[in-house]
Enzyme design. Structure first.
Site, short mmCIF file in Angstrom:
data_model
loop_
_atom_site.label_atom_id
_atom_site.label_comp_id
_atom_site.label_asym_id
_atom_site.label_seq_id
_atom_site.Cartn_x
_atom_site.Cartn_y
_atom_site.Cartn_z
CG ASP A 76 -49.82 21.17 48.29
OD1 ASP A 76 -48.92 20.30 48.28
OD2 ASP A 76 -50.07 21.89 47.30
CG ASP A 131 -53.09 18.02 49.74
OD1 ASP A 131 -52.65 17.66 50.84
OD2 ASP A 131 -52.40 18.04 48.71
CG HIS A 143 -46.24 24.50 47.77
ND1 HIS A 143 -45.52 23.32 47.69
CD2 HIS A 143 -47.42 24.26 47.12
CE1 HIS A 143 -46.24 22.42 47.03
NE2 HIS A 143 -47.40 22.95 46.67
CG HIS A 189 -42.80 24.96 45.64
ND1 HIS A 189 -43.03 24.14 44.55
CD2 HIS A 189 -42.29 24.16 46.61
CE1 HIS A 189 -42.67 22.89 44.87
NE2 HIS A 189 -42.23 22.88 46.10
CB CYS A 244 -52.54 15.36 46.34
SG CYS A 244 -51.30 16.58 45.81
CE LYS A 288 -49.71 16.57 49.94
NZ LYS A 288 -49.66 17.42 48.73
CG HIS A 298 -51.03 25.59 44.84
ND1 HIS A 298 -50.15 25.55 43.78
CD2 HIS A 298 -50.83 24.45 45.54
CE1 HIS A 298 -49.46 24.42 43.84
NE2 HIS A 298 -49.84 23.74 44.90
C1 VGL Z 1 -52.19 19.31 44.39
C2 VGL Z 1 -51.35 20.22 42.45
C3 VGL Z 1 -50.39 20.89 43.15
C4 VGL Z 1 -53.20 18.44 45.05
C5 VGL Z 1 -51.21 19.97 45.11
O1 VGL Z 1 -53.41 18.56 46.28
O2 VGL Z 1 -53.81 17.59 44.34
N1 VGL Z 1 -52.25 19.43 43.05
N2 VGL Z 1 -50.33 20.76 44.48
ZN ZN Z 2 -49.00 21.99 45.56
#
Ligand code: VGL
Ligand code: ZN
Length: 205
Positions: free
Chosen positions: A46, A8, A48, A52, A151, A106, A81
């Site tokens: 990530d 990510d 979404h 979401h 993550c 994901k 995000h």
């Molecule tokens: C993440 C919060 C929400 C991450 C992703 O990549 O750590 N944290 N979505």
């Molecule tokens: Zn996220």
């Protein structure tokens, strides 16, 4: 066979993003350099849909970082995000994305969050990452990226569960919350995971 997984490393988690991880930009040059030490690099993203259910904006009266129950699971609410197709969901131009051979997305199901690169948070649906790595004869996984306490940590736990030797490259990650990072890294190590510094990699890989 070793693999490096970039978790990510996306614009929304970097400086100026809605879910910016403190000092995250500092890992980008290091991650670019680290990729040279690996025969296989993959990335997670990530990804979404807008609206979401992990976004605080869809829960009237709730603020980011509050926790709610979402379909039976505790869910931390986040600022919007990494919305599919937006610049924020993209990789920063200064990150070398030529070497990664595959990108595992994901978080596309609006009803469940997905911290790990392997599974959603309910462990209901696989991304295919474990099968991909096994098919490439990977037995040892090194993790870098964001966020260290979210993550990266959850990806590392699923990596251990899938019986990969699992290393987190500590100086190639940054947490959202330093205190939480220290706590979850104790848990990761208690489960057999190893924390290393990038400087130690030259001799290993
Ligand atoms: C993440 C919060 C929400 C991450 C992703 O990549 O750590 N944290 N979505
Ligand atoms: Zn996220």
């Amino acid at each position: 066979m070793n693999a490096l997984i970039l978790v990510d490393i996306q614009n929304d988690f970097l400086k100026g993003g809605p879910l910016a991880v403190p000092d995250a930009d500092a890992i980008v040059p290091l991650v670019n350099h680290l990729q040279d030490h690996f025969d296989l690099v993959v990335a997670t993203q990530d990804w979404h849909p807008s609206g979401h259910r992990s976004f605080a904006s869809g829960h009237p009266g709730k603020k980011p970082f509050e926790v709610v129950n979402l379909n039976g699971l505790p869910q931390t609410l986040w600022p919007d995000h990494c919305v599919q197709g937006t610049r924020g969901a993209g990789f920063p131009a200064r990150l070398n994305m030529n070497k990664p051979e595959a990108i595992f997305r994901k978080g596309a199901n609006p009803e469940i969050d997905s911290y790990s690169g392997f599974y959603d948070n309910g462990h209901r649906k696989s991304t295919g990452l474990a099968g991909y790595l096994r098919d490439r004869s990977v037995d040892t996984i090194y993790l870098a990226g964001l966020a260290g306490d979210i993550c990266v940590y959850y990806t590392a736990l699923d990596s251990l569960k899938a019986a990969f030797s699992t290393f987190i490259i500590e100086d190639a990650t940054r947490p959202l919350n330093r205190e939480n990072f220290e706590k979850v890294m104790l848990d990761f190590q208690a489960r057999g995971g190893k924390l290393i510094q990038s400087g130690a990699l030259a001799g290993i890989t």
